[in-house]
Design an enzyme around this catalytic site. Structure first.
Site: not given
Ligand code: ARG
Length: 459
Positions: A110, A156, A277, A283, A290, A325
């Site tokens: 953690n 505008h 195109s 084109k 875009e 992530k």
């Molecule tokens: N892969 C987990 C995450 O991205 C890592 C931490 C996991 N911790 C746990 N107590 N299972 O958050």
């Protein structure tokens, strides 16, 4: 090798493993995980957990691993471990045997993941700052090369008053300057190190957390372990800075798509950032722009997703946070790529001067000037506004520009108008008159460009 399992009598279902494993995306934190592990080895050595020899051996193996991983980080994605922390620990144990199993003393995944991600965010800030600076330098270059070049200005999306191409370019530079400053502000809040917070209550070992924080380049250690393991404000903040900047990029893209269109033709995009195109041979489509405009939705979506993930999340760490992530990595990649693509667009952009001048002249964009002229002759502005409105109506019916009307025609509307009105209606004069800080006068642009060139050369 799993990092847990002692209290289980059955292995995980393959479908759960596939759902739960994060290595396929968190491998991108491999360098940060090893960097944190090296600092942690030192910290627990100083706390008396490791002997000097053990610390030396662990760090040697971790540095070896770092060098190996740097060579081909992407191959880690498919190594089969649960996450990047399990991967690093397994590889370490392969190198130093049982000693490798001591490294996790007093640490939890953690605080480890909280650290890795914060380190990743800090590096991402540096990358984004570089890309913003590159874009700003290119904008300043294009503005310098196009000083005084007349361009239609809009409100505008109606022609309003003439501006210069340089002034338009530098308007966007201001937005990117604020993005730059916003990133620096965000980075200032990423200065605290969560390592040593363990699972949620703080490590039970006598680790010098301030020294550890400094080792890892942070300003100081976090002050509350419950908050430290579950804080993802830096992710939300980075996504919010990225979203605001993508909104800027998409506005810029939209402007350029319009200016490059067959209807306007004020600018021409280079072949390097356009595509053809498959059906219509004539084109040349503004695909780069875009896509920049389109990808804004993706980054804003990442921000929304992250906010909703953290909303109502009970303290402290919960697995929901693993969802932080992928979208962060994707959003930062997308943002940086979009900044770089915008730089590329400007590297090849060409101004079609005559079309821009013609457009700036059309649409009665010198009407405000005529009103100001009447004010100069003692007519109250509200009245002048109304007189010019009637003159414009007349000019439209005669299909004439204001500067092409005769004095005798003007006299029908106001007898204060005489020959001296013509220079007032000239585009160059209209620009030059707005010679106040922030105004469109080329003399101001010159001053502004000097300031910007100096400022950016220091980055
Ligand atoms: N892969 C987990 C995450 O991205 C890592 C931490 C996991 N911790 C746990 N107590 N299972 O958050």
């Amino acid at each position: 090798m799993a990092l847990w399992g002692g209290r289980f009598t059955q292995g995980p279902d393959q479908r759960f493993k596939d759902y739960n494993d994060s290595l396929k995306f968190d491998y991108r934190m491999a360098l940060e995980d090893i960097e944190g592990s090296i600092a942690w080895a030192d910290a627990i050595f100083k706390a008396g957990v490791l002997t000097e020899q053990e610390n030396t051996d662990l760090k040697k193996a971790l540095n070896e691993l770092l060098a190996e991983v740097e060579k081909d980080i992407d191959s880690i994605a498919t190594a089969g471990d649960e996450d990047i922390h399990s991967y690093v620990e397994r590889r370490l144990i392969e190198k130093v045997g049982n000693l490798g199993k001591k490294l996790h003393t007093g640490r939890s995944r953690n605080d480890q993941v909280a650290l890795d991600l914060k380190l990743w965010c800090r590096k991402a800030v540096s990358d984004a700052l570089k890309s913003i600076t590159k874009l700003q330098k290119e904008l300043v270059k294009v503005a310098s090369e196009n000083q005084g070049k007349i361009f239609p200005g809009y409100t505008h999306l109606q022609r309003a008053q003439p501006v210069t191409f340089a002034h338009w370019v530098l308007a966007y530079n201001q937005m990117f300057e604020r993005d730059y400053q916003r990133l620096l502000n965000a980075k200032a809040l990423m200065g605290t190190c969560p390592l040593g917070s363990a699972a949620l209550a703080g490590t039970a070992y006598d680790v010098d957390r301030e020294a550890l924080a400094h080792d890892l380049g942070f300003d100081r250690a976090t002050s509350n372990s419950l908050d430290a393991v579950s804080d993802r404000d830096h992710v939300m903040e980075l996504l919010s800075v990225a979203s605001i900047s993508m909104v800027h990029l998409s506005r810029l893209a939209e402007d350029l798509i319009i200016y490059n269109s067959g209807e306007a033709k004020f600018v021409e995009l280079s072949d390097k950032v356009t595509s053809g195109s498959s059906l219509m041979p004539q084109k040349k489509n503004p695909d780069a722009l875009e896509l920049i405009r389109g990808k804004c939705g993706r980054v804003v979506g990442a921000l929304t997703g992250m906010l909703v993930t953290v909303k109502a999340l009970p303290l402290a760490y919960d697995k929901d946070l693993q969802e932080d992530k992928e979208r962060l990595f994707d959003a930062m990649d997308t943002w940086i790529d979009s900044l770089d693509m915008t730089t590329l667009v400007f590297e090849g952009i060409k101004l079609n001067e005559q079309n821009a001048i013609d457009a700036a002249k059309g649409g009665y964009s010198n009407a405000t000037e005529l009103a100001d002229y009447l004010v100069g002759k003692g007519i109250p502005f509200r009245e002048a506004h109304s007189i010019v409105g009637r003159i414009v109506l007349y000019a439209i019916s005669k299909q004439k520009a204001l500067e092409d009307m005769d004095v005798s025609e003007y006299k029908e509307f106001s007898d204060v108008i005489s020959d001296d009105v013509y220079p007032v209606l000239q585009l160059e004069n209209i620009l030059a008159k707005r010679n106040i800080k922030g105004g469109v006068a080329p003399a101001q642009t010159k001053i502004e460009l000097e300031i910007l060139t100096k400022q950016l050369s220091e980055r």
